[in-house]
Design an enzyme around this catalytic site. Structure first.
Site, mmCIF file in Angstrom:
data_model
loop_
_atom_site.group_PDB
_atom_site.id
_atom_site.type_symbol
_atom_site.label_atom_id
_atom_site.label_comp_id
_atom_site.label_asym_id
_atom_site.label_seq_id
_atom_site.Cartn_x
_atom_site.Cartn_y
_atom_site.Cartn_z
ATOM 1 N N GLU A 1 0.856 -1.195 0.000
ATOM 2 C CA GLU A 1 0.000 0.000 0.000
ATOM 3 C C GLU A 1 0.889 1.241 0.000
ATOM 4 O OE1 GLU A 1 -2.750 -0.147 3.243
ATOM 5 O OE2 GLU A 1 -3.606 -2.056 2.565
ATOM 6 N N ALA B 1 2.300 1.312 3.375
ATOM 7 C CA ALA B 1 2.656 0.008 3.948
ATOM 8 C C ALA B 1 3.369 -0.827 2.889
ATOM 9 C CB ALA B 1 1.408 -0.718 4.456
ATOM 10 N N ILE C 1 1.133 -2.948 -7.782
ATOM 11 C CA ILE C 1 0.625 -4.305 -7.994
ATOM 12 C C ILE C 1 0.939 -4.766 -9.421
ATOM 13 C CG2 ILE C 1 -1.387 -5.824 -7.816
ATOM 14 C CD1 ILE C 1 -0.291 -4.397 -5.151
ATOM 15 N N ILE D 1 32.356 -3.115 -19.250
ATOM 16 C CA ILE D 1 33.183 -3.802 -20.257
ATOM 17 C C ILE D 1 32.749 -3.411 -21.664
ATOM 18 C CG2 ILE D 1 33.605 -6.110 -21.253
ATOM 19 C CD1 ILE D 1 33.888 -7.120 -18.319
ATOM 20 N N GLY E 1 31.829 -0.460 -22.506
ATOM 21 C CA GLY E 1 32.099 0.949 -22.784
ATOM 22 C C GLY E 1 30.822 1.670 -23.201
ATOM 23 N N GLU F 1 9.318 -7.791 -3.041
ATOM 24 C CA GLU F 1 9.296 -9.002 -2.175
ATOM 25 C C GLU F 1 10.298 -8.860 -1.026
ATOM 26 O OE1 GLU F 1 8.729 -12.835 -3.966
ATOM 27 O OE2 GLU F 1 7.924 -11.886 -5.767
HETATM 28 C C1 FAD Z 1 8.484 -3.035 -9.929
HETATM 29 C C2 FAD Z 1 7.793 -3.360 -8.647
HETATM 30 C C3 FAD Z 1 6.858 -4.385 -8.600
HETATM 31 C C4 FAD Z 1 6.169 -4.665 -7.422
HETATM 32 N N1 FAD Z 1 5.186 -5.639 -7.432
HETATM 33 C C5 FAD Z 1 4.453 -5.831 -6.297
HETATM 34 C C6 FAD Z 1 3.334 -6.750 -6.310
HETATM 35 O O1 FAD Z 1 3.052 -7.431 -7.318
HETATM 36 N N2 FAD Z 1 2.578 -6.868 -5.187
HETATM 37 C C7 FAD Z 1 2.853 -6.144 -4.052
HETATM 38 O O2 FAD Z 1 2.123 -6.304 -3.076
HETATM 39 N N3 FAD Z 1 3.894 -5.267 -4.009
HETATM 40 C C8 FAD Z 1 4.698 -5.095 -5.102
HETATM 41 N N4 FAD Z 1 5.750 -4.203 -5.078
HETATM 42 C C9 FAD Z 1 5.965 -3.409 -3.874
HETATM 43 C C10 FAD Z 1 7.242 -3.766 -3.138
HETATM 44 O O3 FAD Z 1 7.105 -4.992 -2.477
HETATM 45 C C11 FAD Z 1 7.571 -2.590 -2.200
HETATM 46 O O4 FAD Z 1 7.974 -1.506 -3.036
HETATM 47 C C12 FAD Z 1 8.665 -2.938 -1.209
HETATM 48 O O5 FAD Z 1 8.209 -3.852 -0.252
HETATM 49 C C13 FAD Z 1 9.196 -1.684 -0.508
HETATM 50 O O6 FAD Z 1 8.163 -0.912 0.006
HETATM 51 P P1 FAD Z 1 8.126 0.664 -0.283
HETATM 52 O O7 FAD Z 1 8.267 0.885 -1.725
HETATM 53 O O8 FAD Z 1 6.915 1.208 0.396
HETATM 54 O O9 FAD Z 1 9.436 1.236 0.402
HETATM 55 P P2 FAD Z 1 9.607 1.599 1.961
HETATM 56 O O10 FAD Z 1 9.079 0.502 2.798
HETATM 57 O O11 FAD Z 1 9.080 2.966 2.188
HETATM 58 O O12 FAD Z 1 11.203 1.641 2.074
HETATM 59 C C14 FAD Z 1 11.968 2.729 1.571
HETATM 60 C C15 FAD Z 1 13.437 2.463 1.927
HETATM 61 O O13 FAD Z 1 13.562 2.365 3.345
HETATM 62 C C16 FAD Z 1 14.183 1.153 3.681
HETATM 63 N N5 FAD Z 1 13.654 0.675 4.959
HETATM 64 C C17 FAD Z 1 12.351 0.402 5.286
HETATM 65 N N6 FAD Z 1 12.302 -0.063 6.534
HETATM 66 C C18 FAD Z 1 13.556 -0.079 7.012
HETATM 67 C C19 FAD Z 1 14.157 -0.473 8.234
HETATM 68 N N7 FAD Z 1 13.404 -0.966 9.234
HETATM 69 N N8 FAD Z 1 15.495 -0.345 8.381
HETATM 70 C C20 FAD Z 1 16.249 0.138 7.379
HETATM 71 N N9 FAD Z 1 15.765 0.503 6.180
HETATM 72 C C21 FAD Z 1 14.435 0.391 6.001
HETATM 73 C C22 FAD Z 1 13.837 0.193 2.554
HETATM 74 O O14 FAD Z 1 14.747 -0.878 2.502
HETATM 75 C C23 FAD Z 1 13.941 1.123 1.367
HETATM 76 O O15 FAD Z 1 15.285 1.239 0.993
HETATM 77 C C24 FAD Z 1 6.462 -3.933 -6.246
HETATM 78 C C25 FAD Z 1 7.437 -2.934 -6.285
HETATM 79 C C26 FAD Z 1 8.093 -2.637 -7.457
HETATM 80 C C27 FAD Z 1 9.126 -1.545 -7.461
#
Ligand code: FAD
Length: 393
Positions: free
Chosen positions: A135, A138, A165, A344, A346, A370
């Site tokens: 979300e 989330a 998604i 590699i 370039g 994931e």
């Molecule tokens: C191309 C793509 C496809 C996707 N497909 C799906 C899908 O099919 N279904 C689905 O449900 N989701 C999907 N996602 C969502 C994906 O799982 C989330 O983007 C991911 O879990 C990260 O959540 P966020 O983007 O809200 O980043 P955030 O949770 O806001 O994180 C931002 C940064 O903060 C870091 N961070 C967060 N918490 C901590 C912590 N406790 N300590 C240190 N660092 C932290 C993270 O590692 C990241 O670097 C997809 C995402 C992308 C980019």
């Protein structure tokens, strides 16, 4: 052609070796290694699902009783397929992966009725699957989920927003996670299957990313799902999501591994052809050092991926530590390998459409979805600390 010696590793049965060889030959015939997702990715993705279903490859994503290939999901087969397809075409690999990620929660926790309704068509490529967990507020913090599911007679009423998604907009149904409120945080979530044409479910926005695939934000307003579409029991949503990721995190590592193998092949091929300072790039020790690092990264990633897959298939029901290690290492290693392959090449390496340029874009999201690299580290550290007991150091 990539090194194939890993197929002799003891993680595999002969059936796995035969699968890898057969798929390799099939992919060379049916999947264009140079085509990439430009233009209509929806159509390309639908076509790949149809093709993979027609020729039986999607039978690996569902259990035998529902048209699949083996009694339970075989993680080594899933990894070998993602590794092999990943070497050829990232969108084909994505199409395969999503049929699995979007249906595994149904295979693992669905009623017989739900399995019969959805799984046979998913494995024949007639229905497109998706997994809706994230979300806007989330992502890593799944327990912060705000989408709600309120029981009203024989239905749950869903309200909220899901984003990022994959297959959003082309999926026929979504495995959806929402808050049912049995307990605060992660223990108050439940999982459902919801048909894409359910009134109140809308595609709020299509998202365009650096390596395009169908991706959307979904909105749910007063959206009614039959009670019978609940997966598992109320309050088990977090458990269902984590059990699904326990299988699929290793397979994300396998996809990254496939990308890395392709990048290494491209780099070797180019280094053997390109001349500078009167000799081939491959004759310079600095190039050789790069190739050696890339080859070690590929093999180390493969060992972790197939160790995790074998452990899940043969030893343990949950492989949280092994799957997180595989996902973390293989995706980070693939990024390094692909970056070295671009170097590699370039200037040629950053030309749009070149294999290494595509891989450079395609690998990036695998370090995020994931469970990000940082989240994998938290998971692994949690497992390491727990294994040493909860008392003082
Ligand atoms: C191309 C793509 C496809 C996707 N497909 C799906 C899908 O099919 N279904 C689905 O449900 N989701 C999907 N996602 C969502 C994906 O799982 C989330 O983007 C991911 O879990 C990260 O959540 P966020 O983007 O809200 O980043 P955030 O949770 O806001 O994180 C931002 C940064 O903060 C870091 N961070 C967060 N918490 C901590 C912590 N406790 N300590 C240190 N660092 C932290 C993270 O590692 C990241 O670097 C997809 C995402 C992308 C980019």
């Amino acid at each position: 052609m990539s090194d194939r010696t890993y197929l002799s590793w003891p993680f595999f049965d002969d059936a796995h070796r035969a699968l890898a060889e057969k798929l390799q030959a099939w992919a060379e015939k049916h999947i264009d290694a140079d085509a990439h997702a430009e233009g209509n990715v929806d159509r390309q993705c639908r076509d790949f699902v149809t093709l993979l279903g027609r020729d039986g490859w999607l039978r690996y994503v569902v259990p035998k009783a529902y048209g699949g290939h083996v009694d339970k999901l075989d993680v080594r087969s899933l990894c070998l397929i993602r590794d092999t397809l990943g070497q050829r075409n990232a969108l084909a690999e994505f199409a395969f992966a999503m049929q699995g990620l979007g249906s595994a929660s149904i295979s693992l926790f669905g009623s017989d009725e739900l399995r019969r309704k959805y799984l046979p068509d998913i494995c024949q490529g007639k229905r497109i699957a998706a997994f809706a967990l994230s979300e806007p507020d989330a992502g890593s913090d799944v327990a912060a989920m705000k989408t709600t599911a309120r029981l009203d007679g024989d239905h749950y009423v869903i309200d909220g927003t899901k984003t990022w998604i994959s297959n959003g907009g082309i999926a026929h149904q979504y495995v959806l996670f929402a808050r049912t409120g049995e307990a605060p945080g992660a223990k108050g979530l439940s999982a459902f299957v919801i048909d894409a044409d359910t009134p109140g479910l809308a595609i709020a926005e299509r998202l365009d990313v650096i390596a395009p695939h169908p991706l959307a934000t979904l909105s749910f307003k007063n959206c009614r799902v039959p009670k019978s579409h609940l997966l598992g029991k109320p309050g088990e949503g977090f458990k269902i999501a984590m059990a699904t990721l326990d299988i699929f995190r290793s397979t994300v590592g396998a996809a990254a591994l496939g990308f890395a193998r392709r990048a290494l092949d491209e780099a070797v091929d180019y280094a053997k052809r390109r001349e500078a300072f009167g000799q081939k790039l491959a004759d310079f020790q600095l190039t050789q050092a790069k190739l050696a690092d890339m080859a070690v990264d590929v093999d180390a990633a493969a060992l972790l991926v197939y160790r995790a897959a074998w452990t899940k298939d043969k030893v343990a029901d949950r492989v949280t530590r092994e799957a997180s290690m595989a996902k973390l290492y293989a995706t980070e290693a693939a990024q390094r390998v692909i970056d070295a392959a671009v170097q590699i090449h370039g200037g040629v390496g950053v030309v749009s459409g070149r294999a290494v340029e595509r891989l450079y874009r395609e690998i990036r999201s695998l370090r995020i979805y994931e469970g990000t690299t940082e989240i994998q580290k938290l998971v692994i550290a949690g497992q390491v600390l727990a294994a040493h007991g909860n008392g003082p150091a």
